[in-house]
Design a protein around this motif. Structure first.
Motif, PDB file in Angstrom:
ATOM      1  N   LEU A   1     -10.603   4.635   0.762  1.00 14.63           N
ATOM      2  CA  LEU A   1     -11.219   3.334   0.539  1.00 14.63           C
ATOM      3  C   LEU A   1     -12.655   3.288   1.058  1.00 14.63           C
ATOM      4  O   LEU A   1     -12.984   3.874   2.089  1.00 14.63           O
ATOM      5  CB  LEU A   1     -10.405   2.239   1.239  1.00 14.63           C
TER       6      LEU A   1
ATOM      7  N   ILE B   1       0.834  -1.199   0.000  1.00 18.60           N
ATOM      8  CA  ILE B   1       0.000   0.000   0.000  1.00 18.60           C
ATOM      9  C   ILE B   1       0.868   1.249   0.000  1.00 18.60           C
ATOM     10  O   ILE B   1       0.632   2.212  -0.751  1.00 18.60           O
ATOM     11  CB  ILE B   1      -0.934  -0.012   1.228  1.00 18.60           C
TER      12      ILE B   1
ATOM     13  N   LEU C   1      -5.349   5.318   2.257  1.00 17.02           N
ATOM     14  CA  LEU C   1      -6.316   4.396   2.831  1.00 17.02           C
ATOM     15  C   LEU C   1      -7.647   5.070   3.160  1.00 17.02           C
ATOM     16  O   LEU C   1      -8.700   4.422   3.139  1.00 17.02           O
ATOM     17  CB  LEU C   1      -5.742   3.764   4.102  1.00 17.02           C
TER      18      LEU C   1
ATOM     19  N   ILE D   1      -6.969  -3.999   8.776  1.00 18.56           N
ATOM     20  CA  ILE D   1      -6.710  -2.725   8.101  1.00 18.56           C
ATOM     21  C   ILE D   1      -7.976  -1.881   8.029  1.00 18.56           C
ATOM     22  O   ILE D   1      -7.937  -0.648   8.150  1.00 18.56           O
ATOM     23  CB  ILE D   1      -6.149  -2.983   6.688  1.00 18.56           C
TER      24      ILE D   1
END
Length: 359
Positions: free
Chosen positions: A69, A59, A66, A117
């Motif tokens: 997302l 990533i 992130l 995550i």
């Protein structure tokens, strides 16, 4: 801006990560793991920290934010008591994967890595069409040995994804069709899909031999081998999965090498290759009886379906039953992403994993 989905797929010797925006893959990367890389881990759950860090490193490498997302999906492993489709990763599922009982496979870690995550981001983590998905009818479960029940074990993710693709190609809905899907990979599995459900299948240890599987062999001979004192349980298991089929017969599991042997005049290689196709066709015929001959399409997919010789030999024997569609290869990452996309768009609903009381 469309939905953004991170896909995580831990395999026996690799970890794959992909990033999708809607149906478009913006990046995909796979990191292979040597035996030395995994030597320090006694059990697969012990690899969790190692695998999670690999995903985070990928990533970072691709500068993925992130916070953008919408969801993360992990490859669903051999989780019991599930049907096909999407599941939200919950504490019950995590406990089953970590504490068991569950058959060991690296793909089991997909759900836990995804949730680890996703949780700090307050976004959902899913699994989709996991290997353990079971939609069998009761009649398909019965065997002549009371201690043994037949269970679904096939390439669910790819079989259903390819079924949807073929249906869409013909302007139809997968859920309206009856199809037989033969996944031709390192192992072969053949599923009878009735209106969107895999109601029966021929497993990789119950039908045709394949590049690295023995397929079905006479049981009495296997019993004799098991009690001969010549082999350990692990060695016998390897004869069934990993070192069977083409690997055992021709010392290679690469269909391209076998076809070169045939082109060079190796008659035994030709016999073996034709026998593999012959047995795959027999498995398709077996599943045709499940659907009572009411078949819209027969689909050949998987890595070995790139072999025009192999698919041609199979199609020649089964085309009288239904039109044959050949869709070589597989794309697990895309299949996981598209399944999650359907959930995010409200076209499907993710189920909750619950341990049954009569387990």
């Amino acid at each position: 801006m469309g939905y953004k989905i991170l896909v995580i797929n831990p395999g026996s010797t690799s970890t794959k990560v992909a990033f999708f925006e809607e149906k478009t893959c913006l990046f995909v990367e796979s990191l292979n793991h040597s035996a030395n890389d995994l030597a320090d881990f006694d059990e697969i759950p012990d690899q969790l920290g190692f695998r999670t860090q690999i995903v985070l490193d990928m990533i970072k490498k691709h500068n993925l934010n992130l916070k953008e997302l919408n969801a993360i999906v992990g490859r669903g492993g051999l989780l019991p008591f599930v049907h096909a489709g999407g599941y939200l990763v919950n504490e019950t599922m995590k406990k089953r994967i970590i504490d068991g009982p569950i058959s060991e496979h690296a793909s089991n870690l997909g759900a836990i890595i995804a949730e680890a995550i996703a949780s700090p981001l307050n976004i959902p983590a899913y699994i989709y069409d996991c290997v353990g998905s079971d939609e069998f009818k009761d009649i398909a479960r019965v065997t002549g040995v009371p201690d043994i029940k037949r269970e679904s074990l096939c390439h669910v993710l790819n079989q259903k994804a390819i079924g949807r693709k073929v249906a869409e190609k013909h302007g139809k809905k997968y859920s309206d069709l009856n199809v037989i899907v033969a996944h031709l990979g390192g192992g072969f599995s053949v599923g009878a899909h009735e209106k969107g459900r895999i109601v029966d299948c021929v497993r990789d240890d119950a039908g045709a031999f394949s590049p690295e599987r023995s397929g079905s062999v006479p049981l009495l001979y296997v019993i004799d081998m098991c009690y001969s004192g010549k082999y350990t349980k692990r060695e016998m298991t390897r004869k069934i999965r990993g070192m069977g089929g083409l690997q055992a017969l021709l010392n290679t599991k690469d269909c391209r090498e076998v076809e070169k042997m045939i082109a060079d005049g190796d008659q035994y290689a030709e016999l073996v290759y034709h026998a593999m196709a012959y047995q795959a066709a027999k498995s398709i015929g077996e599943m045709s009886t499940v659907l009572e001959g009411n078949i819209d399409f027969i689909i050949l997919t998987g890595g070995a379906a790139y072999s025009k010789l192999l698919t041609g030999l199979i199609a020649k024997r089964v085309k009288f039953m239904a039109p044959v569609e050949i869709v070589p290869g597989e794309d697990e990452m895309e299949s996981l992403a598209l399944g999650t996309l359907r959930i995010l768009k409200g076209e499907e609903t993710a189920a909750e994993y619950i341990e049954p009381q009569n387990k």
